[in-house]
Design an enzyme around this catalytic site. Sequence first.
Site, PDB file in Angstrom:
ATOM      1  N   THR A 116       0.839  -1.197   0.000  1.00  0.00           N
ATOM      2  CA  THR A 116       0.000   0.000   0.000  1.00  0.00           C
ATOM      3  C   THR A 116       0.876   1.250   0.000  1.00  0.00           C
ATOM      4  O   THR A 116       2.009   1.242   0.467  1.00  0.00           O
ATOM      5  CB  THR A 116      -0.944   0.029   1.215  1.00  0.00           C
ATOM      6  OG1 THR A 116      -0.175   0.136   2.422  1.00  0.00           O
ATOM      7  CG2 THR A 116      -1.795  -1.234   1.261  1.00  0.00           C
ATOM      8  N   SER A 155       2.388   2.740  -2.479  1.00  0.00           N
ATOM      9  CA  SER A 155       3.649   2.385  -3.141  1.00  0.00           C
ATOM     10  C   SER A 155       3.914   3.156  -4.431  1.00  0.00           C
ATOM     11  O   SER A 155       4.672   2.711  -5.282  1.00  0.00           O
ATOM     12  CB  SER A 155       3.685   0.882  -3.423  1.00  0.00           C
ATOM     13  OG  SER A 155       2.512   0.425  -4.063  1.00  0.00           O
ATOM     14  N   THR A 156       3.313   4.324  -4.568  1.00  0.00           N
ATOM     15  CA  THR A 156       3.576   5.112  -5.767  1.00  0.00           C
ATOM     16  C   THR A 156       4.819   5.987  -5.629  1.00  0.00           C
ATOM     17  O   THR A 156       5.291   6.558  -6.618  1.00  0.00           O
ATOM     18  CB  THR A 156       2.373   6.018  -6.104  1.00  0.00           C
ATOM     19  OG1 THR A 156       2.103   6.874  -4.983  1.00  0.00           O
ATOM     20  CG2 THR A 156       1.145   5.181  -6.434  1.00  0.00           C
ATOM     21  N   ILE A 216       9.269   5.163   0.258  1.00  0.00           N
ATOM     22  CA  ILE A 216       9.590   3.841   0.800  1.00  0.00           C
ATOM     23  C   ILE A 216       8.739   2.766   0.153  1.00  0.00           C
ATOM     24  O   ILE A 216       9.238   1.688  -0.195  1.00  0.00           O
ATOM     25  CB  ILE A 216       9.401   3.843   2.331  1.00  0.00           C
ATOM     26  CG1 ILE A 216      10.445   4.742   2.999  1.00  0.00           C
ATOM     27  CG2 ILE A 216       9.513   2.428   2.887  1.00  0.00           C
ATOM     28  CD1 ILE A 216      10.242   4.932   4.491  1.00  0.00           C
ATOM     29  N   GLY A 217       7.463   3.027  -0.047  1.00  0.00           N
ATOM     30  CA  GLY A 217       6.574   2.033  -0.650  1.00  0.00           C
ATOM     31  C   GLY A 217       7.018   1.641  -2.044  1.00  0.00           C
ATOM     32  O   GLY A 217       7.013   0.464  -2.397  1.00  0.00           O
ATOM     33  N   SER A 224       7.911   3.342  12.547  1.00  0.00           N
ATOM     34  CA  SER A 224       8.874   4.438  12.518  1.00  0.00           C
ATOM     35  C   SER A 224       9.571   4.548  13.860  1.00  0.00           C
ATOM     36  O   SER A 224       9.036   4.111  14.895  1.00  0.00           O
ATOM     37  CB  SER A 224       8.135   5.752  12.215  1.00  0.00           C
ATOM     38  OG  SER A 224       8.932   6.878  12.492  1.00  0.00           O
ATOM     39  N   TYR A 229       1.417  11.730  14.641  1.00  0.00           N
ATOM     40  CA  TYR A 229       2.094  10.741  13.784  1.00  0.00           C
ATOM     41  C   TYR A 229       2.775   9.682  14.639  1.00  0.00           C
ATOM     42  O   TYR A 229       2.628   8.479  14.402  1.00  0.00           O
ATOM     43  CB  TYR A 229       3.116  11.448  12.902  1.00  0.00           C
ATOM     44  CG  TYR A 229       4.019  10.505  12.129  1.00  0.00           C
ATOM     45  CD1 TYR A 229       3.560   9.843  10.998  1.00  0.00           C
ATOM     46  CD2 TYR A 229       5.339  10.277  12.541  1.00  0.00           C
ATOM     47  CE1 TYR A 229       4.382   8.971  10.295  1.00  0.00           C
ATOM     48  CE2 TYR A 229       6.165   9.419  11.840  1.00  0.00           C
ATOM     49  CZ  TYR A 229       5.687   8.760  10.726  1.00  0.00           C
ATOM     50  OH  TYR A 229       6.508   7.900  10.034  1.00  0.00           O
TER      51      TYR A 229
END
Length: 266
Positions: free
Chosen positions: A15, A17-18, A21-22, A143, A156
């Site tokens: 998910t 992933s455009t 990191i993805g 994270s 976050y």
Amino acid sequence: MAVNIDLTGRIALVTGSTQGIGAAIAAQLARAGARVAVNGRTAASVERAATALRVEVPGAEVVEVAADVASDEGTARVLDLLPDVDILVNSLGIFRARPALEISDEEWRRYFEVNVLAGVRLTRAYLPGMMERGWGRVQYIASDSAVVIPAEMIHYGVSKTALLGVSRGFAKAAAGTGVTVNSVIAGPTHTGGVEDFVYQLVDRDLSWAEAQRAFMREHRPQSLLQRLIEPEEIANLVTYLASPLASATTGAAVRVDGGYVDAILP
């Protein structure tokens, strides 16, 4: 003995992933032979990312999945296109600096929906099939902020803390089935979004090299790496955890944080 990661025949959904990191994770999984589903909110962004992935990894099997997995409707679309997967990497996440006393209820809910519930929904949908087949990999990209809550964006950090508990809980649900569930504690990483974030905190007139040094010195001084991590370095660990080589690693919070978290254990 050579280390060989072969994911041929496996279907992986990454998910968010455009980019960032993805996208790096999707590329590494593709290099290992997996059929990779690239996911983003818009068809245009997914098409661009999928095209770039096919260029980067010739012969890669890529599935384009345009859907907002932070919504019930988007999740339903993903499940319609991909009824089953072998590897689920919950990489989607949002972040932005905001003074703690200025974070509204609406923003708290938004961070929980995107950073936590999106992965929970997909895990709940895909985990039973993995357990029935006796093999599967679920990962959550957490994270260092999950452990060292950043003063400039506690919403976050708290959402990433939740992922550590979520992954441990689902690992217990999958105990003894051959399915592993883990979280990956990623340290400060060099992505386009992070560049924007860095410039929220340091002088915008600085060059990127100067801004990065200033950011690490002033805001992340405990990093032992003393530089931002490249997305590919996160992807290397994720690909290992997705492989048969990591069959004994489950319920873990595995760190690739450049030594940022000042503890022996998370």
